[in-house]
Design a protein around this motif. Structure first.
Motif, PDB file in Angstrom:
ATOM      1  N   SER A  67      -5.129   3.066   4.645  1.00  0.00           N
ATOM      2  CA  SER A  67      -5.477   1.692   4.282  1.00  0.00           C
ATOM      3  C   SER A  67      -5.330   0.798   5.498  1.00  0.00           C
ATOM      4  O   SER A  67      -4.595   1.111   6.440  1.00  0.00           O
ATOM      5  CB  SER A  67      -4.590   1.186   3.139  1.00  0.00           C
ATOM      6  N   ASP A 110       0.249   5.243   1.079  1.00  0.00           N
ATOM      7  CA  ASP A 110      -0.695   6.158   1.716  1.00  0.00           C
ATOM      8  C   ASP A 110      -0.083   7.554   1.800  1.00  0.00           C
ATOM      9  O   ASP A 110       0.778   7.812   2.651  1.00  0.00           O
ATOM     10  CB  ASP A 110      -1.045   5.662   3.114  1.00  0.00           C
ATOM     11  N   LYS A 144      -9.802   0.772   2.439  1.00  0.00           N
ATOM     12  CA  LYS A 144      -9.180   2.040   2.053  1.00  0.00           C
ATOM     13  C   LYS A 144     -10.025   3.219   2.514  1.00  0.00           C
ATOM     14  O   LYS A 144     -11.246   3.120   2.638  1.00  0.00           O
ATOM     15  CB  LYS A 144      -8.986   2.102   0.541  1.00  0.00           C
ATOM     16  N   SER A 171       0.842  -1.192   0.000  1.00  0.00           N
ATOM     17  CA  SER A 171       0.000   0.000   0.000  1.00  0.00           C
ATOM     18  C   SER A 171       0.879   1.244   0.000  1.00  0.00           C
ATOM     19  O   SER A 171       2.011   1.231   0.497  1.00  0.00           O
ATOM     20  CB  SER A 171      -0.917   0.018   1.225  1.00  0.00           C
TER      21      SER A 171
END
Length: 763
Positions: free
Chosen positions: A502, A479, A532, A477
Motif C-alpha cells: 500500500s 500489508d 494498493k 494499513s
C-alpha cells in the motif's frame, strides 16, 4: 513476449550456466542485505539486482539515474521538477504530495522524497534494487520496490584513496578523497569528500551558455566504536550541496499550426540538434543527514538494532516553465523545505535455526513546506486585450504538511521438512497527516490591481482560481507477505510468494484550484486516497563455482492508482483514477568463461496495462471519449519499455611487468516506450542500444590505477521523459483567432557519448 519464448530463454540460460567445463578460478559471491541479514544474492528468494561499490566506482557512476540504465525493469529520470524512480513501470506521478512508490533506503534510513534521490553515490559497499512490493522490511510506501544503498564503513586498518577524473567533451571533472582507519584502540573513523563539476552538452542560445551544468559537493563522516559489552555504534553525518543550471532539454515535433504561429521574430527552435533557447533555470539543493546506529548483541546470539536519524533538505529553483525563449512563464520559482526524524528498533534472531525471525517497530515524523511563484511575462501582450492585461500579474502558492507515522513489522523463516521453507511477514502502519494549500493572485503594479477582473482573467485564460484549504486525514494499513521456497539441491531453489502493498494517501501540492472554485472549470481535487497492490511471484535461482542464474515471473494488480492529469493549460487534477495489471519476468546470470573472463547478462520483459482509467488527458489530435478526457483502459504507461536488457564481458589479466589490465564491455538495451503521461505517439522513445567500455591498468601492489571510461559510445539520442510545451495550444488559438490548432513538445535527453580518463591512488 509469449510464455513459450520465456521458457526457451530460461532453459537456454540454465544449460549455459550449468555447462561442465572447470577452471581453477571461481565466481566471486555477491553478498546482499535485502532481507536485513547478510546473505548470498543467490539465496535471497526475491527479484533483486546488486551492484558492488567497486563496480560503481570503476564505471564512474555517481547517481541513480546513471546506474539505472544497466538494470532491467528499473528506470530513474530527472524531470523538470523532480526525480522519479520507477520499477516495473510503477512510479509516483509528478506531484510532491505523492509518496514515492520506490523509496530510497540509505544505510537503513528511508528517503521518501524525490529530491533526496539525487544524493550522490560515492564510497559505497553496494546498491541493491528490490523489485515488487517490499512493505515488510522497507516500509508501507514501498509499493513498487525499494532501492537499498549501503555506504562503505570505517576500517580497522588505515587506508586512504584519492581519485580524480576528467571528461573533455562536456568539461566534467570529479574528485574523491577517502580516509579510513583507527583513531584509538576502540574508535574507528572514515571521511569521504567528493566534488563534481560539469558544463553540459546543450547550447542555450538565449542564455549564451552550455547546459545542463552541475556543481556538487558531498561530505560524509563516520565514527564507529565498540564498548566493553561488544555493542557496536556507528555515527554518520552527511552534508551535500548539489546544484544545477539548465536542463538537458529541447523543444521538438511541432504539429499543425504551431510552426505557422511561432515563426518569424517569435520563432521557436524545434530541431533535435542539442540546441535550445529559454530563460534562466537553476536548482540549488542542500541536504544534511544524521544517523546513529547501535547493534547490541544479546546472550541468545540475537541482535537488537536501533537506528535514529534526522534528515533535512532545502531546495530553491528558478524555472522557465514555458521551455521556450519567449517571455511567458519566465521567473517562475519554487522552494521545498523538508525535515524528517525517524526511529527504528528491531530484533534479529541468531539465524541458522529452524525458526529465524525479525521483529521491529518504526516511528517517523516529517514536515514539508513548498512554495510556488508564477509570474506572467511580456509575450502575453501580443495576444491583445483582455489577455494582455495579465502581463506582470502572478500567483503565489504555499503548501504545508506535517505527518506522523508508526508501524510494527515482523518476518519469520520457518524450516519445514523435506527442504521446504515457509516465510511469513507483515507490517501494520498508522499515519496522520495535516495539510494546507493557499493560492493568491497579485496584480500589484498593473491595471488589474484590486480589480475583480484579475480573478476572472486568470480563470478564463489559465484555469487558475485563488483559494485556501486545509484538512487532516488518518489512515492505517496491514500489508502481509507469504512465501514458500524449496531447495532443489544445495545450489538451487524455487519459490513462490504472495505480497500485498500500500501507499499512503494525501493532499495535492500542485493544484491551482479546488472543487467549487468560482469561475474555474474542471477544478482539481484536493485529497487522494491510499493506493494498493497485490503481487504474486515465482522464481528459480541456482549457483555453482563458475555460474549463477536467477529467474522471476511476476504478476501484480494495482487498485486506486494515484494519478496526476494535466488539464491542458497550466494545472493538474489529482485523484485515484485508475487500476492496472502488470506481468513479466526478470532473469540475470553470470558465467566464468575462463580464468579472468566473465560474462554477465540480464533481461526483463514487462506488460503493463491499465484495466480502468477513463479520465486521462487526451493526446494531441485524439478525440475525447469522456467529456474532455480519454479512456486509457487497455493502454500501457509512461516509462515502461516492454523489453530491457544488459549484457557484458569483464576481463582481467596480469601483464609481464605485473601490472593488471582489466576491461569491461557493457551493452544496455531498451525497446520503445512512452515519455509523456498522455501517451502521445508524436514523442515516443523508439528504443536504443547503448554501449559502455571501461579499460583499466592497475599496479601490482594495487596503489595506482588508470582508467579510460566510455559511456554511450554509440552516441544514442535517448529521450528520457517529455511533455507538451505549456500554453502552446492556448497561444496558437489566440494568435490565429481560433482558426488554427497546433502544439509542440519538450523532451529531456540522456547524456550523449562521453569518454573520461580517471586516476586512482590508494594508500
Amino acid at each position: 513476449m509469449n510464455s513459450k519464448k520465456i521458457t526457451n530463454m530460461a532453459l537456454t540460460a540454465i544449460i549455459l550456466m550449468s555447462s561442465p567445463f572447470a577452471y581453477t578460478q571461481t565466481l566471486e559471491e555477491v553478498i546482499v542485505t535485502a532481507q536485513i541479514r547478510e546473505q548470498s544474492l543467490q539465496d535471497v528468494p526475491i527479484s533483486v539486482s546488486a551492484i558492488d561499490g567497486e563496480v560503481i566506482e570503476d564505471r564512474s557512476v555517481d547517481n541513480l539515474q546513471s546506474l539505472s540504465a544497466s538494470i532491467p525493469n528499473f528506470m530513474v529520470v530527472e524531470t523538470q521538477i523532480d526525480t522519479s524512480i520507477s520499477i516495473r513501470g510503477v512510479r509516483s506521478g509528478a506531484n510532491k504530495g505523492f509518496e514515492q512508490s520506490v523509496p530510497m533506503n540509505f544505510d537503513g534510513v528511508t528517503y521518501p522524497r524525490s529530491q533526496l534521490a539525487r544524493t550522490p553515490l560515492v564510497d559505497l559497499e553496494r546498491v541493491e534494487v528490490l523489485r515488487g512490493p517490499q512493505p515488510t522490511l522497507f516500509g508501507k510506501n514501498a509499493i513498487g520496490g525499494a532501492v537499498s544503498v549501503t555506504s562503505a564503513k570505517p576500517t580497522e586498518e588505515f587506508e586512504g584513496k584519492f581519485s580524480t577524473s576528467f571528461e573533455s567533451e562536456h568539461d566534467e571533472s570529479q574528485s574523491l578523497v577517502v580516509l579510513s582507519g583507527p583513531l584509538s584502540d576502540d574508535l574507528l573513523g572514515r571521511l569521504t569528500v567528493s566534488t563534481r563539476e560539469m558544463d553540459g552538452w546543450i547550447t542555450n542560445q538565449r542564455m549564451k551558455r552550455v547546459e545542463p551544468q552541475r556543481d556538487e559537493t558531498y561530505i560524509r563522516g563516520q565514527l564507529a566504536w565498540t564498548d566493553n559489552n561488544d555493542i557496536d555504534y556507528n555515527l554518520k553525518v552527511e552534508t551535500a550541496d548539489f546544484d544545477s543550471v539548465g536542463y538537458a532539454m529541447e523543444a521538438l515535433a511541432p504539429q499543425d499550426g504551431y510552426g505557422l504561429v511561432f515563426a518569424g521574430p517569435i520563432a521557436v527552435e524545434t530541431n533535435e540538434d542539442w540546441v535550445r533557447s529559454s530563460g534562466e533555470t537553476f536548482s540549488q539543493n542542500t541536504m544534511d543527514n544524521f544517523v546513529f546506529t547501535s547493534n547490541i548483541p544479546l546472550d541468545n546470539g540475537g541482535t537488537l538494532t536501533s537506528i535514529t536519524s534526522m534528515v533535512e533538505y532545502d531546495s530553491y529553483e528558478v524555472l522557465d516553465v514555458d521551455y521556450v525563449a519567449l517571455e511567458i512563464l519566465d521567473g517562475t520559482n519554487q522552494t521545498e523545505k523538508y525535515e524528517q526524524t525517524s526511529q527504528e528498533i528491531r530484533y534479529t534472531s541468531p539465524g541458522g535455526e529452524d525458526l529465524d525471525y525479525i521483529v521491529g517497530a518504526y516511528f517517523q515524523s516529517a514536515d514539508v513546506d513548498v512554495t510556488d511563484y508564477v509570474p506572467l511575462g511580456s509575450f502575453l501582450a501580443l495576444a491583445g486585450p483582455p489577455v494582455s492585461m495579465l502581463v506582470g500579474t502572478n500567483w503565489d502558492r504555499l503548501y504545508k504538511q506535517s505527518s506522523e507515522m508508526y508501524s510494527v513489522f515482523g518476518q519469520a523463516d520457518i524450516n519445514l521438512e523435506g527442504n521446504w521453507k515457509l516465510t511469513v511477514g507483515a507490517r501494520y502502519s498508522n499515519e496522520d497527516k495535516d495539510g494546507s494549500r493557499n493560492l493568491t493572485l497579485d496584480g500589484t503594479g498593473t491595471a488589474l490591481a484590486g480589480s475583480p477582473m484579475l480573478n476572472v482573467l486568470w480563470a478564463a485564460v489559465l484555469n487558475v482560481g485563488p483559494h485556501n484549504i486545509a484538512s487532516s486525514r488518518s489512515e492505517s494499513s496491514f500489508d502481509p507477505m507469504v512465501r514458500l521456497s524449496y531447495d532443489l539441491s544445495d545450489n538451487a531453489q524455487m519459490y513462490v510468494s504472495y505480497t500485498e502493498g500500500s501507499k499512503a494517501g494525501g493532499f495535492d501540492i500542485r493544484g491551482n484550484s479546488i472543487p467549487g472554485t468560482p469561475l474555474v472549470s474542471s477544478a482539481g481535487g484536493w485529497e487522494f486516497e491510499e493506493e494498493k497492490a497485490t503481487n504474486i511471484e515465482w522464481g528459480y535461482k541456482m549457483k555453482s563455482d563458475r555460474a549463477s542464474f536467477d529467474f522471476t515471473y511476476f504478476t501484480t494488480e494495482y487498485e486506486d492508482l494515484q494519478t496526476s492529469v494535466f488539464d491542458g493549460v497550466l494545472g493538474f487534477k489529482v485523484g485515484n483514477a485508475s487500476a492496472a495489471e502488470l506481468d513479466g519476468f526478470e532473469m540475470q546470470g553470470r558465467y566464468l568463461i575462463a580464468e579472468g573472463l566473465e560474462f554477465y547478462g540480464s533481461l526483463a520483459s514487462l506488460n503493463y496495462e491499465f484495466t480502468d482509467w477513463k479520465n486521462s488527458q487526451c493526446a494531441y489530435g485524439e478525440v475525447a471519449t469522456n467529456g474532455i478526457y480519454c479512456d486509457r483502459s487497455g493502454a500501457s504507461v509512461i516509462l515502461a519499455p516492454e523489453d530491457t536488457a544488459n549484457a557484458g564481458f569483464a576481463y582481467e589479466t596480469v601483464l609481464s611487468n605485473n601490472w593488471v589490465l582489466d576491461a569491461n564491455l557493457n551493452v544496455d538495451y531498451s525497446s520503445e516506450y512512452f515519455v509523456t503521461t498522455n501517451l502521445d505517439k508524436n514523442i515516443k522513445e523508439n528504443g536504443y542500444s547503448k554501449v559502455g567500455l571501461v579499460l583499466g591498468l592497475e599496479s601490482s601492489d594495487g596503489k595506482w590505477r588508470l582508467s579510460l571510461i566510455g559511456d554511450n559510445l554509440t552516441d544514442e539520442r535517448i529521450k528520457v521523459v517529455g511533455g507538451t510545451i505549456p500554453l502552446a495550444r492556448v497561444f496558437v488559438g489566440l494568435a490565429s483567432g481560433g482558426a488554427l490548432d497546433g502544439i509542440a513538445y519538450d523532451a529531456i535527453y540522456a547524456r550523449p557519448k562521453n569518454i573520461a580518463i580517471k586516476l586512482d591512488y590508494n594508500f
